[in-house]
Design an enzyme around this catalytic site. Sequence first.
Site, PDB file in Angstrom:
ATOM      1  N   TYR A 135     -75.062 -74.329-101.650  1.00 15.28           N
ATOM      2  CA  TYR A 135     -74.383 -73.082-101.285  1.00 15.28           C
ATOM      3  C   TYR A 135     -73.481 -72.569-102.406  1.00 15.28           C
ATOM      4  CZ  TYR A 135     -75.811 -73.666 -96.384  1.00 15.28           C
ATOM      5  OH  TYR A 135     -76.522 -73.797 -95.210  1.00 15.28           O
ATOM      6  N   LYS A 190     -81.330 -86.938 -98.129  1.00 14.65           N
ATOM      7  CA  LYS A 190     -82.778 -86.802 -98.356  1.00 14.65           C
ATOM      8  C   LYS A 190     -83.076 -87.474 -99.689  1.00 14.65           C
ATOM      9  CE  LYS A 190     -86.795 -85.223 -96.949  1.00 14.65           C
ATOM     10  NZ  LYS A 190     -87.536 -85.944 -95.893  1.00 14.65           N
ATOM     11  N   ASP A 222     -84.375 -85.360 -91.849  1.00 25.81           N
ATOM     12  CA  ASP A 222     -85.398 -85.012 -90.866  1.00 25.81           C
ATOM     13  C   ASP A 222     -85.371 -85.980 -89.686  1.00 25.81           C
ATOM     14  OD1 ASP A 222     -86.161 -86.870 -92.765  1.00 25.81           O
ATOM     15  OD2 ASP A 222     -88.171 -86.067 -93.070  1.00 25.81           O
ATOM     16  N   ASP A 246     -74.616 -77.928 -92.111  1.00 26.25           N
ATOM     17  CA  ASP A 246     -74.694 -76.609 -91.491  1.00 26.25           C
ATOM     18  C   ASP A 246     -75.730 -76.629 -90.361  1.00 26.25           C
ATOM     19  OD1 ASP A 246     -74.485 -73.920 -90.968  1.00 26.25           O
ATOM     20  OD2 ASP A 246     -75.216 -73.252 -92.915  1.00 26.25           O
ATOM     21  N   ASP A 250     -75.039 -77.328 -85.880  1.00 26.08           N
ATOM     22  CA  ASP A 250     -75.502 -76.342 -84.899  1.00 26.08           C
ATOM     23  C   ASP A 250     -76.446 -76.995 -83.889  1.00 26.08           C
ATOM     24  OD1 ASP A 250     -74.010 -74.387 -86.032  1.00 26.08           O
ATOM     25  OD2 ASP A 250     -75.670 -73.095 -86.617  1.00 26.08           O
TER      26      ASP A 250
END
Length: 356
Positions: A135, A190, A222, A246, A250
């Site tokens: 980001y 990851k 994942d 992020d 959620d």
Amino acid sequence: MKIAVLPGDGIGTEIVAEAVKVLKVLGLKFEMETALVGGAAYDAHGHPLPDSTLKLAKEADAILFGAVGDWKYDTLDRPLRPEQAILGLRKNLGLFANFRPAICYPELVNASSLKPELVAGLDILIIRELTGDIYFGQPRGRRVSPDGAFAGAEEAFDTMRYTRPEVERIARVAFEAARKRSKRVTSVDKANVLETFQFWKDIVTEVHKDYPDVALDHMYVDNAAMQLVKEPKRFDVVVTGNMFGDILSDEASMLTGSIGMLPSASLNASNQGLYEPSHGSAPDIAGKGVANPLATILSAAMMLRFSLNQEAAAVRIEDAVKKVLAQGLRTGDIYSEGTTKVSTAQMGDAVVKALS
């Protein structure tokens, strides 16, 4: 105790008004000052984070934030879009650690999309690194591709990067938080395909040596996404990078029944913090009086706890929210048959009443 109140756009103004209403009946002396941010600030000042708003935020002990964004701003140049305000606040205030608790209240077990036995008693804390990762990484932009199968074609690129100090400090935040809970940390990465997250994994493993009383396990993002819906109660503290955090936070919010129940705290090294609900500005329901203010009210409780050193007042608010839920009062997002549907303002009034 100075609080910068930044309602923002959409439902932000409605939900922040209810949190302010709750703060005012606590009997504490707050200095609260309101300023424009996001799309509202762009309309008035031509920028989503005006200098005056940033100055207020820097001078405050804590920031109570609503939400920013609206579809009508999607055609603006990216630096002028409302969402850039939140990124600017994080960067300028050094808000590197985001805390998102995902708690399933007993009264809302049936509001979750998962089976009651999977979410009953759920209490997860997701800690997201906020100021690094893809980001904020540079360079980024658009160019003519210099290589590969499509050399010469237009391409866009971003940069994922972390420094050792960034990973070390967020890891320590996670381990310290776990010490006050069930002493388990899951680091999400990851590492199998991203060098940035192999680096992350190595550093978290090193830092863990200073916390032998806390259990650490590593999980690919994942798999973590799957396990959150398959066996959510296996997690205690989850620590991860900016982009993965992020998404996962959620996802975790829906375990609780509604994202309208999920508060959030973003802290810097001196415990100055920005407190906001985890949901967005929801322009489709703005002005209708149907938004759930509880995430914002619970964010205000986190503000009292982490930045203003008012633990007793924080507990009072949290207990008042539990009392209101036990009374069967629900906004539309958490409504179920047999409960009473109320408006945004009515929910805020009910919390105020429960505090008296």
